[in-house]
Design a protein around this motif. Structure first.
Motif: not given
Lengths: 466, 246
Positions: A162-168, B164-176
């Motif tokens: 559920q977290l970004p995969d910083l390594l990948a 580099k720029i990376a994107g992420f599709d966040p799930d609701a309710g998860v403390a990121l």
């Protein structure tokens, strides 16, 4: 960033450095104390030297993301981390013995390998249930606590789904430790909990034989051999190794993750119930696969891999639940056991990856605590097993996915709950007999199971008893 | 400190009330509104008044492109949006228009930057939708954390160690965890008109202690919000899309 020279007695953010521990590959480690925190603690300070491997720096960041998310006794408790200019992580110091310290004693007896393997598998299942794959399971990352439980340390290569995969995002290609890395990790996949089972298979192989199944290949080119070359069967090294242990180890080391145990709980179940392990050709193997099989795999491995899909670890676990069916046998229970069979069939139809444990409790009294042979001289225990198998004969489930257990106990409910807890059952199906004044007074087994079970419980009643 | 971040309310009273009620159960230290209070929905006066009350109590309140259009600034807009803005303009009184007109485009709070759309050119309102547009925004600021809205789609971008720029599709309710080792750009989904196929209202909680961001989804009374849009004579599509979440 300034380089700090660390000495015992120094304080960082109120944590006093007491003594250095053996440094990890990517960080220095210190036992630390804090006036306000009673927990035994260790501080990890990353090497931030110029030219340091960026993996080390990202791994430290990854551990700082994942560790605060983990709960339970199978991972060190997170205490505090430093900020950008003062990077560190303080976590629980886990007392116990590193599994690495035991490698000199290998080969270990099969029972001990199974006990260690069970503990690690239980720990892994706990991590997987919290959305985390460790991806660097190896003896130096396993601490065996004095109570026999295992804890996994070092989450620098781990993945939280559920977290970004910083390594990948930073590294394309394989990330892992050469001796233990799974075939799919070699291909860049970082989301499959069964990768940890492969690594655990390598650990068990090593503990059981004293040999490493794939040696210690140094570079990613050599790692690729894992995509086609199977290991020498453990019994070729150690002929007295029990066939069931070879079966379990070689299943973990299957190149195709689908051929491995589906979950760590399933693996723990097999190691704990070795008499229930279905022995296949794997258990009898004496040499590695022939050149044609290996060549076919080599050709397959040359195909480009599909980009790894974002897969949920939880979904993999949910695909392979462990279902416990508690069956009353004998005269007067036919209707109820038939109804339980119907309920279990429906569950199995919706969960094709499920495992079924059929359990009967043989109630013993305090007066006759040892299982007695009955008048016909048949062992009751054995007879119950036969009847359990007869009960399950028509269920829509493959033979290798069913096991049969007769528990001898004074208290049936306690026995069922204990079995479910120890084997990480996901769902219990149990029958309830008709309500009566006496049963309301004494309390029923199913009611106690519902109240205390560590998982979902389905209570089945027959039409007549409603 | 716990910060509650709301954006793209778009005159949706039911969605705003549901989100504020959800946040009220938490120890919020600061409220932040990233703009686009009006447009599309049927309750512009209620929404502007509510945001104004929060502003009077210290909330950060920015200007969005729909707010800008509602006070008469020409903005690039499609026909449906433009019709809603004309209607909105007629509903708002002088005090409400004056409040909108005095909103800033960005607010910088220490290491945090608040902006309605891309930080690259806040007035141009570029969409931060992918790695390229996120990169332009991240390069335009030295803030460790940027919070923006405008796209109605929750997303989390970060600048990696090697640039580099990376994107992420966040799930609701998860403390990121937004780690201090890198810079982050969080696109907060819309309160009043979600477009990520999840019709529930979206807002976010940022906890400055452990540096975690949690996207929150709050179900709300979509039927009432949609009915009011139809009753006001606004384009039917604006009512229908609330239930689709797109």
């Amino acid at each position: 960033m300034t380089l700090r020279r660390l000495e015992p007695g120094h304080a960082i953010d109120g944590f006093r450095l007491d003594a250095p521990l053996n440094p990890g590959g990517m960080a220095s480690l210190w036992r630390v104390t804090h006036p306000d925190i009673a927990l035994p603690m260790v501080m990890k300070i990353p090497f931030m030297r110029p030219g340091e491997n960026p993996l080390a720096i990202i791994g430290f960041e990854v551990e700082g993301m994942i560790l605060p998310k983990l709960e339970g006794e199978h991972a060190p408790r997170f205490v505090k981390s430093g900020d950008f200019s003062n990077p560190y992580i303080v976590m629980e110091y886990i007392a116990g013995r590193s599994l690495k310290d035991r490698l000199g004693e290998t080969p270990l007896p099969a029972e001990e390998v199974a006990a260690i393997g069970t503990a690690i598998a239980v720990a892994l299942h706990d991590l997987h249930a919290q959305h985390v794959v460790h991806l660097d399971v190896k003896p130096s990352n396993v601490i065996m606590r004095d109570n026999g439980e295992a804890a996994l340390i070092d989450y620098g290569l781990a993945r939280h789904d559920q977290l970004p995969d910083l390594l990948a995002e930073e590294v394309s290609g394989a990330i892992g430790t050469g001796a233990y890395i799974s075939p799919e990790q070699v291909q860049g996949e970082r989301g499959d909990p069964r990768s940890d089972l492969f690594a655990l298979g390598v650990v068990l192989y090593f503990l059981a034989t004293g040999e490493r199944p794939f040696g210690e290949p140094g570079n990613a080119r050599e790692w690729r051999r894992r995509l086609w070359r199977d290991p020498v069967p453990p019994r070729a090294w150690k002929s007295d190794l029990p066939p069931w242990l070879q079966e379990v180890i070689l299943r973990c080391l299957e190149i195709d993750a689908d051929a491995r145990p589906a979950t760590a709980a399933e693996l723990a179940f097999a190691l704990r119930n070795s008499e229930c392990v279905l022995l296949t050709e794997r258990s009898r193997r004496t040499r590695r696969d022939g050149v044609l099989t290996v060549a076919a795999r080599w050709l397959r491995a040359r195909k480009p891999v599909l980009p790894p899909q974002r897969r949920s670890i939880a979904a993999q676990l949910a695909r392979a639940p462990i279902i416990l069916a508690a069956i009353d046998l004998g005269a007067g229970h036919e209707g109820l056991s038939e109804a339980i069979a119907v309920a279990v069939s429906r569950l199995l139809a919706t969960e094709p990856g499920a495992r079924l444990a059929c359990v009967n409790v043989l109630k013993v009294s305090l007066l006759t605590i040892d299982p007695v042979a009955d008048a016909q001289g048949r062992n009751i225990h054995l007879q119950r097993l036969v009847e359990l198998k007869h009960w399950a004969r028509a269920l829509p489930v493959a033979a290798e996915r069913v096991t049969y257990h007769v528990l001898e106990a004074l208290d049936p409910a306690d026995a069922l709950i204990g079995f479910a807890r120890a084997n990480r059952a996901d769902h219990i199906v149990i029958g309830a007999r008709a309500s009566s004044a006496l049963r309301r007074y004494l309390g029923s087994v199913s009611a106690q199971v519902v109240a205390e079970a560590p998982c979902t419980v389905t209570v089945v009643r027959t039409a007549g008893s409603r | 400190m716990l910060i509650a971040i709301f954006t793209d309310i778009h005159s949706n009273r039911e969605a705003l009330e549901a989100c504020l009620a959800h946040a009220a159960h938490r120890p919020i230290g600061r409220y932040v509104f990233l703009g686009d209070y009006v447009g599309y929905g049927a309750d512009p006066e209620f929404v502007v008044d509510t945001v104004q009350e929060y502003a009077a109590r210290g909330a950060v309140t920015l200007l969005g492109n729909h707010d800008s259009a509602a006070i008469g600034t020409p903005e690039r807009m499609n026909d449906v949006a433009a019709r809603a803005i004309e209607w909105t303009h007629r509903q708002l009184g002088p005090a409400q228009l004056a409040f909108l007109a005095s909103r800033p485009l960005t607010v910088r709070d220490g290491g945090q930057l608040y902006v309605h759309a891309s930080a690259a050119d806040p007035a141009a309102c570029d969409y931060v939708l992918d790695e390229r547009s996120a990169g332009r925004s991240l390069q335009a600021t030295d803030a460790a954390l940027t919070f923006c809205g405008h796209t109605h789609v929750p997303a989390l971008f970060h600048l990696t160690v090697t640039g580099k720029i990376a994107g992420f599709d966040p799930d609701a309710g998860v403390a990121l965890p937004l780690t201090p080792q890198r810079r982050w750009l969080a696109v907060i989904g819309a309160v009043g008109q979600p477009r990520d196929r999840n019709p529930a209202a979206c807002y976010a909680l940022y906890d400055g202690g452990p540096r975690t961001l949690t996207y929150v989804r709050v179900p709300y009374d979509i039927e009432s919000a949609a009915r009011k849009i139809r009753d006001a004579g606004l384009p039917q599509f604006l009512a229908a899309r609330l239930a689709w979440g797109r």
